[in-house]
Design a protein around this motif. Sequence first.
Motif, mmCIF file in Angstrom:
data_model
loop_
_atom_site.group_PDB
_atom_site.id
_atom_site.type_symbol
_atom_site.label_atom_id
_atom_site.label_comp_id
_atom_site.label_asym_id
_atom_site.label_seq_id
_atom_site.Cartn_x
_atom_site.Cartn_y
_atom_site.Cartn_z
ATOM 1 N N ARG A 96 0.811 -1.134 -0.001
ATOM 2 C CA ARG A 96 0.016 -0.077 -0.052
ATOM 3 C C ARG A 96 0.873 1.198 -0.100
ATOM 4 O O ARG A 96 2.000 1.221 0.538
ATOM 5 C CB ARG A 96 -0.906 0.009 1.149
ATOM 6 N N THR A 97 0.163 2.470 -0.299
ATOM 7 C CA THR A 97 1.124 3.631 -0.505
ATOM 8 C C THR A 97 0.871 4.116 0.891
ATOM 9 O O THR A 97 -0.288 4.200 1.341
ATOM 10 C CB THR A 97 0.556 4.587 -1.697
ATOM 11 N N LEU A 98 1.812 4.692 1.397
ATOM 12 C CA LEU A 98 1.706 5.351 2.624
ATOM 13 C C LEU A 98 1.706 6.651 2.603
ATOM 14 O O LEU A 98 2.423 7.405 1.774
ATOM 15 C CB LEU A 98 2.935 4.871 3.758
ATOM 16 N N ASP A 99 0.970 7.471 3.570
ATOM 17 C CA ASP A 99 1.075 8.938 3.737
ATOM 18 C C ASP A 99 1.869 9.059 4.918
ATOM 19 O O ASP A 99 1.091 9.097 5.987
ATOM 20 C CB ASP A 99 -0.402 9.629 3.386
ATOM 21 N N LEU A 100 3.084 9.155 4.891
ATOM 22 C CA LEU A 100 3.844 9.022 5.950
ATOM 23 C C LEU A 100 3.819 10.256 6.948
ATOM 24 O O LEU A 100 3.644 10.305 8.175
ATOM 25 C CB LEU A 100 5.476 8.805 5.857
#
Length: 172
Positions: A96-100
């Motif tokens: 999954r793409t993370l919004d850190l």
Amino acid sequence: MSSAHVYVRLHKGQTIDSMSEGLLEDCAQLVKANSIQGNKVNNVDVVYTPWSNLKKTASMDVGQVGFYNSKMVRTVKVEKRINEIVNRLNKTKVERTLDLKAEREAYNQAEKADRKLQQRDKKRREDMDRLEKEKQAEIRSYKGLMVAEKMTSNKEIASANKSLQELEDDFM
């Protein structure tokens, strides 16, 4: 030797020393399986440390890291790849793409709320302790003994025309 990097998010209050052996073995197997050279060799040492101990400078190659404190670095030996573990982990793999940035902000807000709650509790306890100390000091003080309404002067006694015996009886 080049290697893959595996990052584990521990639960609050958990440290790398309190990680379960199973989790550590899973991570080590993933590192070995995803390493170009390490996958072909037996008896590989896998290094692990808290993220705060990772040191990365601009002069380092891609994937290369150093450590601020070598005492915080731990190693685990992986004798050979265990395909059952690697296959099990690959079957449950979720990318999954993370919004850190958003995750970090949410984490910081939760920490701030927790600190506020702890400060409120601490202040409430300090207020309760202060009130209890004041109450105990009031009990131990002599302020209540010398109240003007409860006192009688010698003139009042003389004007009441009471005998000495009556005054002693009233005293008790």
